[in-house]
Design a protein around this motif. Sequence first.
Motif, PDB file in Angstrom:
ATOM      1  N   ASN A 161       0.835  -1.212   0.000  1.00  0.00           N
ATOM      2  CA  ASN A 161       0.000   0.000   0.000  1.00  0.00           C
ATOM      3  C   ASN A 161       0.865   1.256   0.000  1.00  0.00           C
ATOM      4  N   LEU A 162       1.904   1.240   0.834  1.00  0.00           N
ATOM      5  CA  LEU A 162       2.801   2.391   0.907  1.00  0.00           C
ATOM      6  C   LEU A 162       3.561   2.591  -0.401  1.00  0.00           C
ATOM      7  N   ALA A 163       4.146   1.527  -0.916  1.00  0.00           N
ATOM      8  CA  ALA A 163       5.007   1.650  -2.090  1.00  0.00           C
ATOM      9  C   ALA A 163       4.215   2.051  -3.333  1.00  0.00           C
ATOM     10  N   LEU A 164       3.221   1.270  -3.691  1.00  0.00           N
ATOM     11  CA  LEU A 164       2.482   1.550  -4.913  1.00  0.00           C
ATOM     12  C   LEU A 164       1.661   2.828  -4.790  1.00  0.00           C
ATOM     13  N   GLY A 165       1.101   3.071  -3.606  1.00  0.00           N
ATOM     14  CA  GLY A 165       0.352   4.312  -3.404  1.00  0.00           C
ATOM     15  C   GLY A 165       1.240   5.541  -3.522  1.00  0.00           C
ATOM     16  N   SER A 166       2.473   5.444  -3.021  1.00  0.00           N
ATOM     17  CA  SER A 166       3.408   6.564  -3.113  1.00  0.00           C
ATOM     18  C   SER A 166       3.832   6.817  -4.554  1.00  0.00           C
ATOM     19  N   ALA A 167       4.071   5.736  -5.301  1.00  0.00           N
ATOM     20  CA  ALA A 167       4.442   5.900  -6.708  1.00  0.00           C
ATOM     21  C   ALA A 167       3.335   6.591  -7.492  1.00  0.00           C
ATOM     22  N   LEU A 168       2.096   6.211  -7.225  1.00  0.00           N
ATOM     23  CA  LEU A 168       0.973   6.857  -7.908  1.00  0.00           C
ATOM     24  C   LEU A 168       0.835   8.317  -7.502  1.00  0.00           C
ATOM     25  N   ALA A 169       0.974   8.585  -6.203  1.00  0.00           N
ATOM     26  CA  ALA A 169       0.842   9.967  -5.728  1.00  0.00           C
ATOM     27  C   ALA A 169       1.956  10.848  -6.267  1.00  0.00           C
ATOM     28  N   SER A 170       3.157  10.266  -6.453  1.00  0.00           N
ATOM     29  CA  SER A 170       4.287  11.058  -6.943  1.00  0.00           C
ATOM     30  C   SER A 170       4.032  11.569  -8.354  1.00  0.00           C
ATOM     31  N   ILE A 171       3.169  10.884  -9.116  1.00  0.00           N
ATOM     32  CA  ILE A 171       2.790  11.365 -10.448  1.00  0.00           C
ATOM     33  C   ILE A 171       1.463  12.108 -10.397  1.00  0.00           C
ATOM     34  N   GLY A 172       0.465  11.465  -9.807  1.00  0.00           N
ATOM     35  CA  GLY A 172      -0.894  12.004  -9.847  1.00  0.00           C
ATOM     36  C   GLY A 172      -1.060  13.341  -9.166  1.00  0.00           C
ATOM     37  N   LEU A 173      -0.253  13.627  -8.152  1.00  0.00           N
ATOM     38  CA  LEU A 173      -0.346  14.922  -7.472  1.00  0.00           C
ATOM     39  C   LEU A 173       0.732  15.901  -7.940  1.00  0.00           C
ATOM     40  N   THR A 174       1.915  15.388  -8.253  1.00  0.00           N
ATOM     41  CA  THR A 174       3.013  16.271  -8.623  1.00  0.00           C
ATOM     42  C   THR A 174       2.784  16.924  -9.982  1.00  0.00           C
ATOM     43  N   ILE A 175       2.354  16.150 -10.962  1.00  0.00           N
ATOM     44  CA  ILE A 175       2.199  16.688 -12.320  1.00  0.00           C
ATOM     45  C   ILE A 175       1.175  17.816 -12.395  1.00  0.00           C
ATOM     46  N   PRO A 176      -0.039  17.681 -11.826  1.00  0.00           N
ATOM     47  CA  PRO A 176      -0.964  18.824 -11.889  1.00  0.00           C
ATOM     48  C   PRO A 176      -0.386  20.089 -11.264  1.00  0.00           C
ATOM     49  N   ALA A 177       0.281  19.957 -10.115  1.00  0.00           N
ATOM     50  CA  ALA A 177       0.848  21.140  -9.463  1.00  0.00           C
ATOM     51  C   ALA A 177       1.972  21.746 -10.297  1.00  0.00           C
ATOM     52  N   VAL A 178       2.839  20.906 -10.849  1.00  0.00           N
ATOM     53  CA  VAL A 178       3.946  21.398 -11.665  1.00  0.00           C
ATOM     54  C   VAL A 178       3.429  22.046 -12.946  1.00  0.00           C
ATOM     55  N   VAL A 179       2.410  21.462 -13.543  1.00  0.00           N
ATOM     56  CA  VAL A 179       1.838  22.036 -14.768  1.00  0.00           C
ATOM     57  C   VAL A 179       1.228  23.413 -14.491  1.00  0.00           C
ATOM     58  N   ILE A 180       0.506  23.535 -13.386  1.00  0.00           N
ATOM     59  CA  ILE A 180      -0.066  24.840 -13.030  1.00  0.00           C
ATOM     60  C   ILE A 180       1.036  25.879 -12.883  1.00  0.00           C
ATOM     61  N   ALA A 181       2.108  25.516 -12.172  1.00  0.00           N
ATOM     62  CA  ALA A 181       3.214  26.446 -11.978  1.00  0.00           C
ATOM     63  C   ALA A 181       3.892  26.792 -13.301  1.00  0.00           C
ATOM     64  N   ALA A 182       4.103  25.782 -14.156  1.00  0.00           N
ATOM     65  CA  ALA A 182       4.795  26.012 -15.422  1.00  0.00           C
ATOM     66  C   ALA A 182       3.979  26.893 -16.366  1.00  0.00           C
ATOM     67  N   VAL A 183       2.665  26.640 -16.447  1.00  0.00           N
ATOM     68  CA  VAL A 183       1.813  27.419 -17.348  1.00  0.00           C
ATOM     69  C   VAL A 183       1.596  28.832 -16.814  1.00  0.00           C
ATOM     70  N   TRP A 184       1.318  28.927 -15.526  1.00  0.00           N
ATOM     71  CA  TRP A 184       1.010  30.224 -14.922  1.00  0.00           C
ATOM     72  C   TRP A 184       2.231  31.140 -14.906  1.00  0.00           C
ATOM     73  N   LEU A 185       3.390  30.587 -14.561  1.00  0.00           N
ATOM     74  CA  LEU A 185       4.598  31.395 -14.420  1.00  0.00           C
ATOM     75  C   LEU A 185       5.517  31.310 -15.636  1.00  0.00           C
TER      76      LEU A 185
END
Length: 359
Positions: free
Chosen positions: A281-305
């Motif tokens: 649960n920890l390993a696979l959930g963390s791998a998914l969160a590292s993409i599923g949460l990081t990419i939207p935030a990074v995209v917002i920052a990249a497009v906005w700024l």
Amino acid sequence: MIRWTDAWTWLVPLLAALLLGGATFMNPAAWLTAACAVALIGAVIAAVHHAEVVAHRVGEPFGTLVLALAITVIEVALIISMMLAGGPDKATLPRDTIFSAVMIITTGVVGVCLLVGGLHHHEQSFQLAGANSALAALVSLAGLVLVLPTFTTSAGEGIYTVSQLVFVALSSLATWGVFVFVQTVRHRDYFLPPANASDEDQHAAPPSNAQAWISFGLLLVALVSVVGLAKQLSPTIEAAVASAGAPKAVIGIAIAMLVLLPETWAALRAARADRLQTSMNLALGSALASIGLTIPAVVIAAVWLDLPLVLGLSAKDIALLGITLLVSAITLGTGRTNLMQGAVHLVLFAAFLFLSLVP
């Protein structure tokens, strides 16, 4: 009430936070760097302790989700802050960090958990339905975020256009959101320990609500300290990478390793205690969160700024990612594991590290 014998569990996070505050306003020095490294290790151990307290109170799979979500949110803040400070030189940092996190988790963390669990318990089991759901989501997200940008033609190699970035960000967030709904609501039983698996926590009384909330607060303090101290150590890491003549991608590996320390230690402890389901649960959930949460935030920052962002992997890294995901589907495809599977994953982990240094 926190007993005096457990004083370290709240002293260490607070001391690490104080050291982080001091390091922010002090000139870098050798003794300060050493102190930050020691404090980081102490904060990792404290974070794992408090995560286990919270997990014992809320039960699986919510407990592992708390740790994975907290670390990923703070990791996102670290990546964006470094992108803002570094400018064009950090265009590949999100890609390198996300790829490193996925590879470290699927080869290193999973490998060491399977190996240690196999050495202590010969065979271990976990819920195959939950692992299959997580692996399917991970393969699709890794492909969309890290592989396809190398082959699209609307922009430069490895680069998405703004509309493509928005699509990928929404797809990543939606996939992660559906997975969390399945994990915690619709099919929660897929992520609970098998009926024949041992679980030492079920024999101990759960902590009170007050203890759980105190541990949750100290968990956040410890995690902020871990990521903040990792950022303080990043110039030293970058200087060491440059002096060694290693590729810049090694910086992303070092950052991912530091940030993933709490989850790695917690997953390893669970595997050794014959609670492999918690480790998965920890390993696979963390791998998914590292993409599923990081990419939207990074995209917002990249497009906005208007920040440059390169997501596509090289051919070598695409091949290594594909091999890793294929092997993971095979080794985790029966719901039962032994030390052989762990050894295979660790060989891939060693190959990832070696080929990062000698591409």
